[in-house]
Write an enzyme that holds these catalytic residues in place. Structure first.
Site, mmCIF file in Angstrom:
data_model
loop_
_atom_site.group_PDB
_atom_site.id
_atom_site.type_symbol
_atom_site.label_atom_id
_atom_site.label_comp_id
_atom_site.label_asym_id
_atom_site.label_seq_id
_atom_site.Cartn_x
_atom_site.Cartn_y
_atom_site.Cartn_z
ATOM 1 N N CYS A 1 0.833 -1.204 0.000
ATOM 2 C CA CYS A 1 0.000 0.000 0.000
ATOM 3 C C CYS A 1 0.877 1.268 0.000
ATOM 4 O O CYS A 1 1.531 1.541 -0.993
ATOM 5 C CB CYS A 1 -0.995 -0.061 1.154
ATOM 6 S SG CYS A 1 -2.453 0.918 0.810
ATOM 7 N N HIS B 1 -3.161 -5.409 1.581
ATOM 8 C CA HIS B 1 -2.491 -5.664 2.868
ATOM 9 C C HIS B 1 -2.391 -7.161 3.161
ATOM 10 O O HIS B 1 -3.193 -7.693 3.932
ATOM 11 C CB HIS B 1 -3.262 -4.963 3.993
ATOM 12 C CG HIS B 1 -3.109 -3.476 3.967
ATOM 13 N ND1 HIS B 1 -2.170 -2.806 4.728
ATOM 14 C CD2 HIS B 1 -3.751 -2.539 3.238
ATOM 15 C CE1 HIS B 1 -2.243 -1.514 4.475
ATOM 16 N NE2 HIS B 1 -3.204 -1.316 3.579
ATOM 17 N N GLU C 1 -0.541 -8.637 5.128
ATOM 18 C CA GLU C 1 -0.266 -8.895 6.557
ATOM 19 C C GLU C 1 -1.553 -9.047 7.365
ATOM 20 O O GLU C 1 -1.513 -9.463 8.516
ATOM 21 C CB GLU C 1 0.617 -7.763 7.129
ATOM 22 C CG GLU C 1 -0.068 -6.425 7.366
ATOM 23 C CD GLU C 1 -0.300 -5.600 6.099
ATOM 24 O OE1 GLU C 1 -0.037 -6.106 4.990
ATOM 25 O OE2 GLU C 1 -0.777 -4.453 6.223
HETATM 26 N N1 GLN Z 1 -3.652 6.284 1.121
HETATM 27 C C1 GLN Z 1 -2.330 6.022 1.593
HETATM 28 C C2 GLN Z 1 -1.295 6.844 0.812
HETATM 29 O O1 GLN Z 1 -1.621 7.414 -0.169
HETATM 30 C C3 GLN Z 1 -2.014 4.555 1.520
HETATM 31 C C4 GLN Z 1 -2.993 3.778 2.391
HETATM 32 C C5 GLN Z 1 -2.425 2.547 3.042
HETATM 33 O O2 GLN Z 1 -1.217 2.342 3.088
HETATM 34 N N2 GLN Z 1 -3.293 1.740 3.583
HETATM 35 O O3 GLN Z 1 -0.171 6.905 1.190
#
Ligand code: GLN
Length: 192
Positions: A77, A172, A174
């Site tokens: 992410c 995610h 994890e």
């Molecule tokens: N929206 C976050 C970003 O732009 C990422 C979200 C996340 O890591 N769950 O950095």
């Protein structure tokens, strides 16, 4: 020993997931601890906050060194955003370890976070089983260089990619018990 960057975000979940899978892991916060690790996880969180907290610390160079010496690196992410070359929303530059473009927050806001069964997975790398994926304010990978392997897609968009020893997921792994992404990360080898 796998280092999990613990500046901000869901680093504890990563350390727990690695340990549950029998992999030695610890939180790392500075360049020296990163360089002492034999693999690195950049967790989810807020990529703009990561950038601010890393500024002037030498952490970015340490991440690049770990990746370039061939140790496995996983970004999830916000961590995937850090690994990308080009970032949109707003435009910025990532570490460039993965030649791809990501658009931040492209699937909607926090309330639109979702759990999706990914059926479009690369059988060679992941097997035939669908992969359950938790998306939380996820980025969208909008373009990948041909050198980047796409290992899973959501509605046609890449959500799990790898180039040699550098792996990125916009979801995610994890947060689920499926260890296929973890195994993929740990088995990453530098490109020839
Ligand atoms: N929206 C976050 C970003 O732009 C990422 C979200 C996340 O890591 N769950 O950095």
């Amino acid at each position: 020993m796998i280092g999990v960057l613990a500046l901000q975000g869901d680093f504890e979940a990563h350390v727990d997931a690695l340990r549950r899978a029998g992999v030695a892991a610890r939180e790392v916060r500075g360049a020296d601890e990163i360089l002492d690790s034999r693999g690195l996880v950049l967790p989810g969180g807020e990529s703009t906050t990561f950038r601010k907290l890393m500024d002037g610390t030498g952490i970015e160079d340490a991440i690049l060194t770990v990746a370039r010496r061939g140790d496995p690196v996983l970004g999830t992410c916000a961590g995937a955003i850090l690994l990308a070359r080009d970032v949109e929303g707003p435009p910025s530059q990532g570490l460039g370890l993965l030649p791809m473009t990501v658009v931040r927050n492209a699937y909607g806001r926090q309330l639109d976070s979702s759990i999706v069964r990914l059926t479009d997975v690369a059988p060679g790398a992941l097997g035939e089983e669908p992969l359950e994926a938790v998306f939380i304010r996820a980025p969208r990978i909008s373009a990948v260089d041909p050198s980047v392997e796409v290992l899973a897609r959501r509605d046609g968009d890449p959500v799990l990619v790898r180039k040699g020893n550098v792996t990125a997921a916009t979801f995610h792994p994890e947060l689920t018990d499926d260890r296929r992404v973890l195994d993929l990360f740990l088995s990453g080898r530098p490109c020839a």
